[in-house]
Scaffold this motif. Structure first.
Motif, short mmCIF file in Angstrom:
data_model
loop_
_atom_site.label_atom_id
_atom_site.label_comp_id
_atom_site.label_asym_id
_atom_site.label_seq_id
_atom_site.Cartn_x
_atom_site.Cartn_y
_atom_site.Cartn_z
N ARG A 1 12.23 1.25 -10.18
CA ARG A 1 11.44 1.22 -11.43
C ARG A 1 11.76 2.46 -12.26
NH1 ARG A 1 7.15 -0.57 -14.40
NH2 ARG A 1 5.52 0.89 -15.01
N THR A 2 11.89 3.60 -11.60
CA THR A 2 12.23 4.84 -12.31
C THR A 2 13.60 4.72 -12.98
OG1 THR A 2 10.97 6.15 -10.70
CG2 THR A 2 12.58 7.32 -12.05
N GLN B 1 5.88 -4.13 -14.88
CA GLN B 1 4.56 -3.91 -14.30
C GLN B 1 4.59 -2.85 -13.20
OE1 GLN B 1 1.30 -3.52 -14.13
NE2 GLN B 1 1.01 -5.62 -14.91
N ASN B 2 3.42 -2.26 -12.96
CA ASN B 2 3.19 -1.31 -11.87
C ASN B 2 3.76 -1.86 -10.56
OD1 ASN B 2 1.85 -0.02 -9.64
ND2 ASN B 2 0.29 0.74 -11.06
N VAL B 3 4.51 -1.01 -9.85
CA VAL B 3 5.16 -1.45 -8.61
C VAL B 3 4.17 -1.98 -7.59
CG1 VAL B 3 6.43 -0.62 -6.59
CG2 VAL B 3 7.18 0.03 -8.86
N ALA B 4 3.01 -1.34 -7.47
CA ALA B 4 2.03 -1.76 -6.46
C ALA B 4 1.57 -3.19 -6.70
CB ALA B 4 0.83 -0.81 -6.49
N TYR B 5 1.36 -3.57 -7.96
CA TYR B 5 0.93 -4.93 -8.26
C TYR B 5 2.05 -5.94 -7.95
CZ TYR B 5 -3.03 -2.92 -10.81
OH TYR B 5 -4.17 -2.24 -11.15
N VAL B 6 3.26 -5.58 -8.32
CA VAL B 6 4.39 -6.48 -8.06
C VAL B 6 4.57 -6.70 -6.57
CG1 VAL B 6 6.89 -6.77 -8.25
CG2 VAL B 6 5.59 -5.87 -10.19
N ARG B 7 4.56 -5.61 -5.79
CA ARG B 7 4.78 -5.75 -4.35
C ARG B 7 3.59 -6.44 -3.66
NH1 ARG B 7 9.29 -6.65 -3.99
NH2 ARG B 7 9.15 -6.41 -1.73
N ALA B 8 2.39 -6.26 -4.20
CA ALA B 8 1.24 -6.96 -3.63
C ALA B 8 1.35 -8.46 -3.86
CB ALA B 8 -0.06 -6.42 -4.23
N LEU B 9 1.70 -8.85 -5.09
CA LEU B 9 1.89 -10.27 -5.39
C LEU B 9 3.04 -10.84 -4.57
CD1 LEU B 9 1.29 -12.82 -6.99
CD2 LEU B 9 2.70 -11.91 -8.85
N GLY C 1 2.85 8.66 -11.10
CA GLY C 1 1.48 8.86 -11.55
C GLY C 1 0.75 7.57 -11.85
N GLU C 2 1.19 6.46 -11.27
CA GLU C 2 0.57 5.15 -11.53
C GLU C 2 -0.65 4.95 -10.63
OE1 GLU C 2 4.44 2.56 -13.00
OE2 GLU C 2 3.83 2.45 -10.90
N HIS C 3 -1.66 4.33 -11.19
CA HIS C 3 -2.89 4.07 -10.46
C HIS C 3 -3.13 2.56 -10.34
CE1 HIS C 3 -4.35 8.30 -10.78
NE2 HIS C 3 -3.65 8.27 -11.92
N ILE D 1 0.83 -1.21 0.00
CA ILE D 1 0.00 0.00 0.00
C ILE D 1 0.86 1.25 0.00
CG2 ILE D 1 -0.27 0.22 2.52
CD1 ILE D 1 -3.25 0.87 1.92
N GLN D 2 2.04 1.17 0.65
CA GLN D 2 2.95 2.30 0.64
C GLN D 2 3.61 2.45 -0.73
OE1 GLN D 2 5.08 3.27 4.26
NE2 GLN D 2 4.44 1.34 5.17
N ALA D 3 3.91 1.32 -1.37
CA ALA D 3 4.46 1.37 -2.72
C ALA D 3 3.45 1.97 -3.69
CB ALA D 3 4.86 -0.03 -3.18
N ALA D 4 2.17 1.64 -3.50
CA ALA D 4 1.12 2.21 -4.35
C ALA D 4 1.07 3.73 -4.19
CB ALA D 4 -0.23 1.60 -4.00
N LEU D 5 1.22 4.19 -2.96
CA LEU D 5 1.21 5.64 -2.71
C LEU D 5 2.41 6.31 -3.36
CD1 LEU D 5 0.09 8.15 -1.35
CD2 LEU D 5 1.34 7.49 0.74
#
Length: 301
Positions: free
Chosen positions: A178-179, A251-259, A118-120, A107-111
């Motif tokens: 990722r950047t 892939q989006n960081v939030a998805y990777v870290r969630a998985l 600017g990833e959602h 959740i912190q990675a998503a933020l």
């Protein structure tokens, strides 16, 4: 199946293996030494990987730019701090629960991903991430009496705060990496990830080695003396990092870290099979919630 999914699962397994070996080394080296071996002994393996991609598979060697250098350095510093705090957690809780505190990272990675890139994430993915966090909370409360005072201590006590800080640093480092990797576009995903990894790991080795030589020279010497065990930490750490960097380039960081929360399943297996720790029912429930969240991320996002 999308390529980033098996890559992430493999990286989670390697990370769990590396963390288990770091825990073993912590008893011999201390927190700083056990943190350093992850980076210092990983650089040669990462460099060889880049050379293989270039010489054997023909991937062109990237030319780093300002974004690569700054983002890679910031990611490296954040990961050092996150790793240091995560290893320090082993002093407070058992192996499984100590690792669990850092699993608020998605959740912190998503933020951070939203603020920096600017990833959602979709609404469904957000729910899955929250389910995973709920699993972490269940695990964190599994071994304390369910009184208001105990719950407050478990959620905002020193171990929890250290875990949350560790997760924040890991989330920030993931976005920074990722950047850095995306800034090397045009050289192929594998090479982008590998080159960013070599730069970040080399930077981390110089920073930590210099700091330890100044403040904890005995820890640095102990890390070098423990090379027979430390080299395996470096190898497994780089194997995991190759997976993380590649998946986060795709892939989006939030998805990777969630998985990546699937790592907690591997953690419980390690706790039970290797460290002979007893797993209670609440921890199993938390693990089920995390697995449900991971499945949701894969199938429903």
């Amino acid at each position: 199946m999308e390529l980033w999914i098996p890559i992430t699962v493999g990286a989670a397994f390697c990370q769990n293996l590396r963390t288990a070996m770091q825990k073993h080394l912590k008893g011999k080296l201390g927190t700083s030494g056990a943190t350093f071996v992850r980076f210092g002994y990983g650089v040669p393996f990462a460099a060889v990987y880049v050379l293989v991609l270039n010489q054997v598979f023909g991937f062109p060697m990237p030319v780093p730019n300002a974004t690569t250098l700054v983002a890679g350095a910031l990611g490296g510093l954040a990961q050092i701090l996150g790793t240091f705090l995560l290893i320090h957690l082993f002093s407070f809780r058992n192996f499984a629960v100590g690792t669990a505190y850092s699993k608020t990272e998605p959740i912190q990675a998503a933020l951070f991903g939203f603020l920096v890139l600017g990833e959602h994430v979709s609404a469904v993915a957000a729910v899955c991430i929250l389910v995973g966090i709920a699993g972490v909370i269940v695990i964190s409360l599994a071994r304390v009496p369910l009184t208001l005072a105990a719950i407050r201590t478990s959620l905002v006590g020193r171990p929890a705060l250290i875990g949350l800080a560790s997760a924040a640093f890991f989330g920030a480092s993931a976005v920074a990496y990722r950047t850095a990797s995306l800034s090397l576009e045009g050289t192929g995903v594998a090479m982008q990830a590998a080159f960013a990894l070599v730069y970040a790991t080399s930077f981390q080795t110089v920073v930590m080695g210099s700091w330890m030589a100044w403040r904890e020279p005995e820890q640095l010497r102990a890390s070098l003396k423990a090379w027979r065990a430390a080299v395996w930490v470096g190898a497994s750490g780089v194997a995991g990092s190759i997976g993380w960097f590649t998946a986060m380039t795709l892939q989006n960081v939030a998805y990777v870290r969630a998985l990546a929360q699937i790592e907690l399943v591997f953690t419980f297996l390690a706790s039970w099979l290797i460290f002979k720790e007893v797993i209670v029912r609440s921890e199993i429930l938390g693990c089920v919630l995390i697995v449900a969240a991971v499945v949701g991320i894969i199938l429903l996002r």
